[in-house]
Design a protein around this motif. Structure first.
Motif, PDB file in Angstrom:
ATOM      1  N   LYS A 287      -7.114  -4.095   2.221  1.00 51.47           N
ATOM      2  CA  LYS A 287      -5.810  -4.570   1.763  1.00 51.47           C
ATOM      3  C   LYS A 287      -5.678  -4.574   0.246  1.00 51.47           C
ATOM      4  O   LYS A 287      -4.877  -5.331  -0.318  1.00 51.47           O
ATOM      5  CB  LYS A 287      -5.504  -5.962   2.340  1.00 51.47           C
ATOM      6  CG  LYS A 287      -5.439  -5.983   3.861  1.00 51.47           C
ATOM      7  CD  LYS A 287      -4.983  -7.322   4.397  1.00 51.47           C
ATOM      8  CE  LYS A 287      -4.862  -7.273   5.924  1.00 51.47           C
ATOM      9  NZ  LYS A 287      -4.378  -8.549   6.495  1.00 51.47           N
ATOM     10  N   ARG A 288      -6.447  -3.701  -0.398  1.00 44.29           N
ATOM     11  CA  ARG A 288      -6.324  -3.527  -1.844  1.00 44.29           C
ATOM     12  C   ARG A 288      -5.371  -2.382  -2.160  1.00 44.29           C
ATOM     13  O   ARG A 288      -5.005  -2.143  -3.309  1.00 44.29           O
ATOM     14  CB  ARG A 288      -7.705  -3.265  -2.453  1.00 44.29           C
ATOM     15  CG  ARG A 288      -8.653  -4.458  -2.322  1.00 44.29           C
ATOM     16  CD  ARG A 288     -10.093  -4.079  -2.555  1.00 44.29           C
ATOM     17  NE  ARG A 288     -10.313  -3.555  -3.884  1.00 44.29           N
ATOM     18  CZ  ARG A 288     -11.446  -2.957  -4.274  1.00 44.29           C
ATOM     19  NH1 ARG A 288     -12.434  -2.814  -3.389  1.00 44.29           N
ATOM     20  NH2 ARG A 288     -11.582  -2.509  -5.494  1.00 44.29           N
ATOM     21  N   ALA A 289      -4.986  -1.660  -1.138  1.00 44.54           N
ATOM     22  CA  ALA A 289      -3.945  -0.637  -1.210  1.00 44.54           C
ATOM     23  C   ALA A 289      -3.257  -0.626   0.147  1.00 44.54           C
ATOM     24  O   ALA A 289      -3.784  -1.153   1.134  1.00 44.54           O
ATOM     25  CB  ALA A 289      -4.537   0.729  -1.540  1.00 44.54           C
ATOM     26  N   ASP A 290      -2.073  -0.049   0.188  1.00 42.73           N
ATOM     27  CA  ASP A 290      -1.290  -0.094   1.419  1.00 42.73           C
ATOM     28  C   ASP A 290      -1.213   1.241   2.150  1.00 42.73           C
ATOM     29  O   ASP A 290      -0.953   1.274   3.357  1.00 42.73           O
ATOM     30  CB  ASP A 290       0.129  -0.570   1.107  1.00 42.73           C
ATOM     31  CG  ASP A 290       0.143  -1.951   0.483  1.00 42.73           C
ATOM     32  OD1 ASP A 290      -0.308  -2.899   1.151  1.00 42.73           O
ATOM     33  OD2 ASP A 290       0.579  -2.073  -0.674  1.00 42.73           O
ATOM     34  N   ALA A 291      -1.432   2.338   1.425  1.00 40.45           N
ATOM     35  CA  ALA A 291      -1.272   3.653   2.047  1.00 40.45           C
ATOM     36  C   ALA A 291      -1.968   4.712   1.201  1.00 40.45           C
ATOM     37  O   ALA A 291      -2.412   4.449   0.079  1.00 40.45           O
ATOM     38  CB  ALA A 291       0.211   3.989   2.186  1.00 40.45           C
ATOM     39  N   THR A 292      -2.067   5.911   1.753  1.00 40.22           N
ATOM     40  CA  THR A 292      -2.509   7.084   0.990  1.00 40.22           C
ATOM     41  C   THR A 292      -1.866   8.322   1.562  1.00 40.22           C
ATOM     42  O   THR A 292      -1.683   8.435   2.784  1.00 40.22           O
ATOM     43  CB  THR A 292      -4.043   7.236   0.994  1.00 40.22           C
ATOM     44  OG1 THR A 292      -4.395   8.338   0.132  1.00 40.22           O
ATOM     45  CG2 THR A 292      -4.593   7.532   2.369  1.00 40.22           C
ATOM     46  N   LEU A 293      -1.501   9.236   0.689  1.00 40.07           N
ATOM     47  CA  LEU A 293      -1.073  10.571   1.083  1.00 40.07           C
ATOM     48  C   LEU A 293      -2.278  11.477   0.956  1.00 40.07           C
ATOM     49  O   LEU A 293      -2.936  11.483  -0.085  1.00 40.07           O
ATOM     50  CB  LEU A 293       0.051  11.075   0.170  1.00 40.07           C
ATOM     51  CG  LEU A 293       1.489  10.786   0.575  1.00 40.07           C
ATOM     52  CD1 LEU A 293       2.426  11.205  -0.548  1.00 40.07           C
ATOM     53  CD2 LEU A 293       1.862  11.511   1.865  1.00 40.07           C
ATOM     54  N   ASN A 294      -2.572  12.226   2.005  1.00 38.48           N
ATOM     55  CA  ASN A 294      -3.754  13.067   1.941  1.00 38.48           C
ATOM     56  C   ASN A 294      -3.627  14.240   2.897  1.00 38.48           C
ATOM     57  O   ASN A 294      -2.612  14.392   3.585  1.00 38.48           O
ATOM     58  CB  ASN A 294      -5.014  12.234   2.233  1.00 38.48           C
ATOM     59  CG  ASN A 294      -6.108  12.505   1.231  1.00 38.48           C
ATOM     60  OD1 ASN A 294      -6.641  13.594   1.178  1.00 38.48           O
ATOM     61  ND2 ASN A 294      -6.428  11.506   0.421  1.00 38.48           N
ATOM     62  N   ASP A 295      -4.681  15.056   2.955  1.00 43.91           N
ATOM     63  CA  ASP A 295      -4.666  16.235   3.808  1.00 43.91           C
ATOM     64  C   ASP A 295      -4.932  15.860   5.265  1.00 43.91           C
ATOM     65  O   ASP A 295      -5.838  15.088   5.576  1.00 43.91           O
ATOM     66  CB  ASP A 295      -5.728  17.226   3.318  1.00 43.91           C
ATOM     67  CG  ASP A 295      -5.765  18.470   4.164  1.00 43.91           C
ATOM     68  OD1 ASP A 295      -4.976  19.379   3.895  1.00 43.91           O
ATOM     69  OD2 ASP A 295      -6.584  18.533   5.102  1.00 43.91           O
TER      70      ASP A 295
END
Length: 274
Positions: free
Chosen positions: A193-201
């Motif tokens: 919960k230190r980030a909410d999402a990621t865009l990745n391959d």
């Protein structure tokens, strides 16, 4: 090539080279013209041996298993194509930086290493068979997240490599970027919960989820089909007949379910379709 921005996180570097098939390194072997024993189409028609350049250190596409055997999605697809054509295949392992130059110089006939031919320079020099894998951007969030599309990440903490094309895409969508070194760190920060999402391959994410089935993250959005890039077998221009045979074999492998089976084996999903 698809993987250079984000897929490095899934590469398994094998230090010990094994004997037999795939053990000859094109980077250390002397240059040897692939036309020495006739043209590529002649070798195919005469049921000869074709040489294939690949890394051998890029799991799950091309790597050595625990017994030292060269395997991976790209490797097994290439073997299946060779079986369809009735030819033998000899893999020559080489570093990515010298792979395309080695193909151009005739050190091998074909490259099988997740190459998409996306640059005009490569398109002018090489040709690609019918794709055997497709990949594009996916958005990953926690399983309990309300994030459902790329439109939802404006102002949201999104873990990204700042030098990747996916980082640029997240920034353009208005995300608050959390810098990371790669995919695994991105997904760890999301679970913490230190980030909410990621865009990745997509293929990188599928590989991670297959290896970590209990991960608390999921794919919540995928790029549309027209934004995906296909990877195929790569040959030098001027091999139209051989390329047509490769593509015919690839289509037969799609039709008979072989590519679907291999995709599920290595990724948990058929990656041969958009």
């Amino acid at each position: 090539m698809l993987k250079k921005f984000v897929l490095g996180t899934i590469a398994a570097v094998v230090l010990a080279a094994c004997g037999g098939e795939g053990s000859n390194s094109a980077s250390s072997a002397p240059a040897q013209s692939g036309a020495a024993s006739g043209s590529l189409i002649e070798r195919i028609n005469n049921k000869g041996t074709i040489t294939v350049g690949t890394e051998g250190t890029y799991a799950p596409f091309t790597y050595h298993d625990k017994d030292g055997k060269l395997t991976g999605y790209d490797v097994e697809v290439t073997r299946a194509v060779a079986d369809k054509l009735g030819v033998k295949v000899e893999f020559k392992e080489t570093q990515w930086d010298s792979m395309m130059a080695g193909l151009k110089a005739g050190r091998f006939d074909v490259v099988a290493n997740q190459v998409g031919l996306t640059s005009p320079e490569r398109q002018a020099t090489f040709d690609k068979s019918e794709p055997y894998s497709w990949s594009g951007a996916v958005l990953v969030a926690r399983k309990d997240s309300n994030i459902k599309s790329i439109d939802d990440i404006k102002g949201v903490k999104t873990a990204q490599s700042l030098t990747s094309n996916y980082g640029e895409k997240a920034k353009a969508a208005g995300a608050e970027l959390v810098p990371v070194d790669g995919l695994a760190q991105s997904l760890t920060l999301i679970e913490q919960k230190r980030a909410d999402a990621t865009l990745n391959d997509e293929l990188a994410v599928l590989d991670y989820l297959k290896k970590n089935p209990n991960a608390g993250v999921k794919i919540v959005w995928s790029a549309p089909a027209d934004e995906k890039v296909g990877s195929g077998l790569i040959v030098n221009k001027g091999n139209d007949e051989a390329l047509a045979k490769f593509s015919t074999a690839m289509n037969e492998l799609k039709a008979d379910g072989t590519l679907k089976k291999l995709g599920e084996q290595f990724f948990g999903k058929d990656i041969s379709v958009k």
